[in-house]
Design a protein around this motif. Structure first.
Motif, PDB file in Angstrom:
ATOM      1  N   GLU A  52      11.218  36.926  -1.329  1.00  0.00           N
ATOM      2  CA  GLU A  52      11.596  38.290  -2.389  1.00  0.00           C
ATOM      3  C   GLU A  52      10.459  37.766  -3.598  1.00  0.00           C
ATOM      4  OE1 GLU A  52      13.664  40.500  -3.236  1.00  0.00           O
ATOM      5  OE2 GLU A  52      14.725  40.641  -1.399  1.00  0.00           O
ATOM      6  N   GLU A  53      10.278  38.583  -4.314  1.00  0.00           N
ATOM      7  CA  GLU A  53       9.523  38.295  -5.649  1.00  0.00           C
ATOM      8  C   GLU A  53       9.996  37.176  -6.276  1.00  0.00           C
ATOM      9  OE1 GLU A  53       7.032  40.784  -6.319  1.00  0.00           O
ATOM     10  OE2 GLU A  53       6.101  39.656  -7.883  1.00  0.00           O
ATOM     11  N   GLU A  58       6.638  27.789  -9.634  1.00  0.00           N
ATOM     12  CA  GLU A  58       7.827  27.330 -10.305  1.00  0.00           C
ATOM     13  C   GLU A  58       8.867  26.615  -9.623  1.00  0.00           C
ATOM     14  OE1 GLU A  58       9.027  29.135 -13.596  1.00  0.00           O
ATOM     15  OE2 GLU A  58       6.932  28.551 -13.935  1.00  0.00           O
ATOM     16  N   GLY A  59       8.284  26.533  -8.216  1.00  0.00           N
ATOM     17  CA  GLY A  59       9.370  25.940  -7.497  1.00  0.00           C
ATOM     18  C   GLY A  59       9.489  24.459  -7.306  1.00  0.00           C
ATOM     19  N   TRP A  60      10.280  23.766  -6.596  1.00  0.00           N
ATOM     20  CA  TRP A  60      10.676  22.367  -6.396  1.00  0.00           C
ATOM     21  C   TRP A  60       9.599  21.941  -5.316  1.00  0.00           C
ATOM     22  CZ3 TRP A  60      13.451  21.109 -10.606  1.00  0.00           C
ATOM     23  CH2 TRP A  60      14.289  22.062 -11.124  1.00  0.00           C
ATOM     24  N   PRO A  69      12.151  28.681  -6.172  1.00  0.00           N
ATOM     25  CA  PRO A  69      13.046  28.392  -7.250  1.00  0.00           C
ATOM     26  C   PRO A  69      14.182  29.403  -7.148  1.00  0.00           C
ATOM     27  CG  PRO A  69      11.167  29.475  -8.054  1.00  0.00           C
ATOM     28  CD  PRO A  69      10.989  29.195  -6.689  1.00  0.00           C
ATOM     29  N   LEU A  70      14.137  30.656  -6.406  1.00  0.00           N
ATOM     30  CA  LEU A  70      15.249  31.587  -6.381  1.00  0.00           C
ATOM     31  C   LEU A  70      16.233  31.620  -5.270  1.00  0.00           C
ATOM     32  CD1 LEU A  70      13.819  34.905  -7.568  1.00  0.00           C
ATOM     33  CD2 LEU A  70      14.717  33.174  -8.810  1.00  0.00           C
ATOM     34  N   HIS A  71      15.758  31.508  -4.282  1.00  0.00           N
ATOM     35  CA  HIS A  71      16.518  31.570  -3.038  1.00  0.00           C
ATOM     36  C   HIS A  71      16.410  30.250  -2.117  1.00  0.00           C
ATOM     37  CE1 HIS A  71      16.112  35.709  -4.381  1.00  0.00           C
ATOM     38  NE2 HIS A  71      17.570  35.601  -4.615  1.00  0.00           N
TER      39      HIS A  71
ATOM     40  N   ARG B 130      15.360  26.177 -12.955  1.00  0.00           N
ATOM     41  CA  ARG B 130      14.583  27.082 -13.541  1.00  0.00           C
ATOM     42  C   ARG B 130      15.314  28.401 -13.482  1.00  0.00           C
ATOM     43  NH1 ARG B 130       9.800  23.967 -10.735  1.00  0.00           N
ATOM     44  NH2 ARG B 130       9.589  22.269 -12.322  1.00  0.00           N
ATOM     45  N   ASN B 131      16.082  28.486 -12.778  1.00  0.00           N
ATOM     46  CA  ASN B 131      16.915  29.873 -12.613  1.00  0.00           C
ATOM     47  C   ASN B 131      18.310  29.543 -11.981  1.00  0.00           C
ATOM     48  OD1 ASN B 131      14.794  31.966 -12.570  1.00  0.00           O
ATOM     49  ND2 ASN B 131      14.006  30.532 -10.931  1.00  0.00           N
ATOM     50  N   THR B 133      20.847  30.990  -9.461  1.00  0.00           N
ATOM     51  CA  THR B 133      21.053  32.042  -8.276  1.00  0.00           C
ATOM     52  C   THR B 133      22.278  31.917  -7.685  1.00  0.00           C
ATOM     53  OG1 THR B 133      18.472  31.787  -7.806  1.00  0.00           O
ATOM     54  CG2 THR B 133      20.053  32.437  -6.096  1.00  0.00           C
ATOM     55  N   SER B 140      19.570  36.608  -8.853  1.00  0.00           N
ATOM     56  CA  SER B 140      19.037  35.357  -9.404  1.00  0.00           C
ATOM     57  C   SER B 140      18.794  35.673 -11.026  1.00  0.00           C
ATOM     58  CB  SER B 140      17.587  34.749  -8.890  1.00  0.00           C
ATOM     59  OG  SER B 140      17.885  34.097  -7.859  1.00  0.00           O
TER      60      SER B 140
END
Lengths: 113, 456
Positions: A52-53, A58-60, A69-71, B130-131, B133, B140
């Motif tokens: 996804e977008e 920004e990730g780990w 960082p989102l999913h 940072r988010n 989710t 998210s």
């Protein structure tokens, strides 16, 4: 292969952190995430997660992997391989080098298949 | 924890607009949230309380609506949020909330419930992120509560706007000497006004050190059978139980274990009685007494007298107990602060922090931390006595006859006065005065429609 792009001094990206380089600078289809592993090594991948977008800069980042960082999809920093769901497609990798304390990026300009 | 005091920033008092949630044709039918007239269950003039207020499920639901939703509630200590993305999850009443520092360094709080199917979007107790989710379908949200990713976004209709589906934000956030409070009530008075003269008493714990306070160690959480008010009320008004309930602990702690001195058993002191429902009690003695010797030796009592005044050093700084209405309590000399989270009429969760002066050297902090845990940690020699009492009272309260027999809150009726030394109205150390004020405030809120209720 395009000319190398000077990104930043090495100390600007801490271990476990990333920096997004805009596609207007790289000339690539996607932005590029320059990622520093927790052992200090630098890697570069396309910035946008293949699921996804989301920005991988920004990730780990740890242990040779970046986690979105989102999913929580994970990619191999060395090969760009998708390591777990929800990502199924690998991500494009780019070359990155350290020269005299500076990070240099060599974007992969091959057309998107 | 940041060592540079200038790097710490108090959250700005924030009054964001309450989040508007799209309701479409939804409306809640009359009778779904019945208002029960509880006016006859509390008689503060006669000092009588009906036990139904500790056991009835309908009354409990009304407390969540009219006591917890409108009040300022304690959330966390500023020391828990050093950098953007640091978060802590807690509850306001039974509503789960995330407290976090956003990218502009602002402390904010959000309802921890996804706008899609309602699961929590943060399942950790604390950390850095940072988010947020949701683990159910993957919606998210960023640190400002904005919805930033919706898997299969193309499947939603054309008028779907992510801007309308951000996390519900707690509209009121403010802090007092490092303690962060929040309220859902956009019409609530400012925090400082809601605390009133209680701040003078709170400063005996929070303002000893010009550098402020820090949290040491983790946050202890434990479950107790017992209505949340039993604990909140005791910390507001009850020194009376000390010599009986804590007899064994007092015996143990006394020098040579011969038992406490007569002047300790027969203490005099004052009890602060606040019309907003707060309360604080403390012995009055010319000598201050931090019980851990390392801590006692470290304090410069002359400087404390200069900073806080003789009345405070000889009062709330000797020892004591306190509650900020409705469910935040603390022990000023132990360094224990706690929230009594309601979990139904019969159960509470105790969440306890150890909060100490920032300037204390490490060995003094350690001595004070250990002293606090030994006395009021989850297995502390005093804490165990208190929990036993609350669970004992609760366990029999459902008996039909038992439940109908009123409880006595008559000690010190008429004793409240301005004594010229301690701010506001005070009563004797041994008194139910602050308890009566606690229940008077409870009754006032319970019988007044809250801001969120549609006026008939």
């Amino acid at each position: 292969m395009s000319p190398a792009i000077r990104v930043a001094p090495v100390e600007d990206i801490a271990e476990g952190e990333g920096l997004k380089v805009d596609r207007s600078v790289t000339g690539t289809a996607d932005h590029i995430a320059v990622l520093r592993d927790d052992d200090g090594e630098f890697y570069a991948l396309d910035d946008t997660c293949t699921h996804e977008e989301a920005s991988l800069a920004e990730g780990w980042i740890e242990n040779g992997q970046v986690e979105c960082p989102l999913h929580a999809a994970r990619f191999c920093l060395r090969t760009g391989a998708a390591l777990c769901l929800p990502a199924t497609r690998h991500i494009r990798r780019h070359q990155v080098e350290v020269r005299d304390g500076e990070i240099w990026l060599l974007p992969d300009m091959a057309p998107v298949p | 924890m940041p060592s540079d005091p200038a790097a710490r920033s108090e959250p700005e008092p924030r009054r964001s607009r309450a989040t508007v949630t799209r309701r479409g044709a939804l409306h809640r039918p009359a009778g779904l949230e019945p208002g029960i007239d509880v006016g006859g269950l509390v008689d503060t003039e006669a000092g009588l309380v009906d036990r139904a207020i500790f056991t009835d499920e309908r009354i409990y639901r009304q407390e969540l609506r009219r006591v917890f939703a409108p009040s300022w509630l304690f959330l966390a200590h500023e020391d828990q949020f050093a950098k953007p993305g640091d978060f802590f999850t807690t509850y306001m009443g039974e509503d789960p909330v995330i407290v976090t520092r956003d990218r502009t360094n602002t402390i904010r709080a959000f309802l921890n419930s996804c706008r899609h199917r309602g699961a929590r979007v943060c399942r950790a107790d604390f950390g850095t992120t940072r988010n947020f989710t949701c683990t159910y379908h993957g919606w998210s949200y960023d640190l400002a509560g904005k919805l930033v990713s919706v898997p299969n976004r193309d499947g939603y209709p054309g008028d779907f706007e992510t801007g309308q589906w951000g996390l519900v934000e707690v509209p009121g956030i403010d802090s007092y000497h490092g303690l962060i409070f929040g309220t859902w009530n956009s019409e609530a008075p400012p925090l400082r006004t809601a605390l009133g003269e209680m701040t003078w008493y709170m400063d005996a714990m929070l303002d000893r050190d010009p550098e402020g306070t820090v949290v040491v160690g983790g946050i202890h959480k434990w479950v107790l059978e017992g209505n949340w008010k039993l604990a909140a009320e005791q910390f507001a008004t009850d020194w009376y139980h000390v010599n009986m309930s804590h007899a064994s602990a007092l015996q143990l702690l006394a020098p040579k274990a011969k038992g406490p001195k007569t002047e300790i058993v027969h203490r005099t002191g004052r009890q602060y009685v606040d019309p907003r429902g707060h309360g604080a009690g403390f012995p009055v003695h010319p000598k201050n007494r931090f019980d851990a010797q390392t801590v006692h030796d470290w304090y410069d009592y002359g400087a404390l007298r200069e900073r806080l005044g003789d009345a405070r050093v000889e009062g709330p700084l000797t020892n004591g107990h306190a509650t900020v209405f409705p469910n935040f309590s603390y022990l000023p000399v132990n360094g224990s602060i706690r929230v009594w989270h309601p979990k139904g009429p019969d159960r509470m969760e105790v969440w306890a922090w150890t909060v100490l002066d920032r300037s204390m050297p490490p060995e003094v902090k350690e001595a004070q931390r250990l002293y606090n845990l030994r006395t009021f940690g989850p297995s502390g020699i005093f804490e165990q006595d208190d929990g036993e009492n609350w669970s004992e009272v609760q366990s029999i309260s459902r008996g039909f006859i038992t439940n109908r027999v009123p409880l006595n809150y008559q000690m010190g009726i008429g004793s409240e006065r301005d004594d010229g030394r301690y701010p506001g109205m005070t009563s004797e150390l041994y008194s139910d005065a602050a308890g009566r004020a606690f229940y008077a405030r409870w009754k006032e809120l319970m019988t007044t429609p809250a801001w969120h209720e549609e006026q008939p």
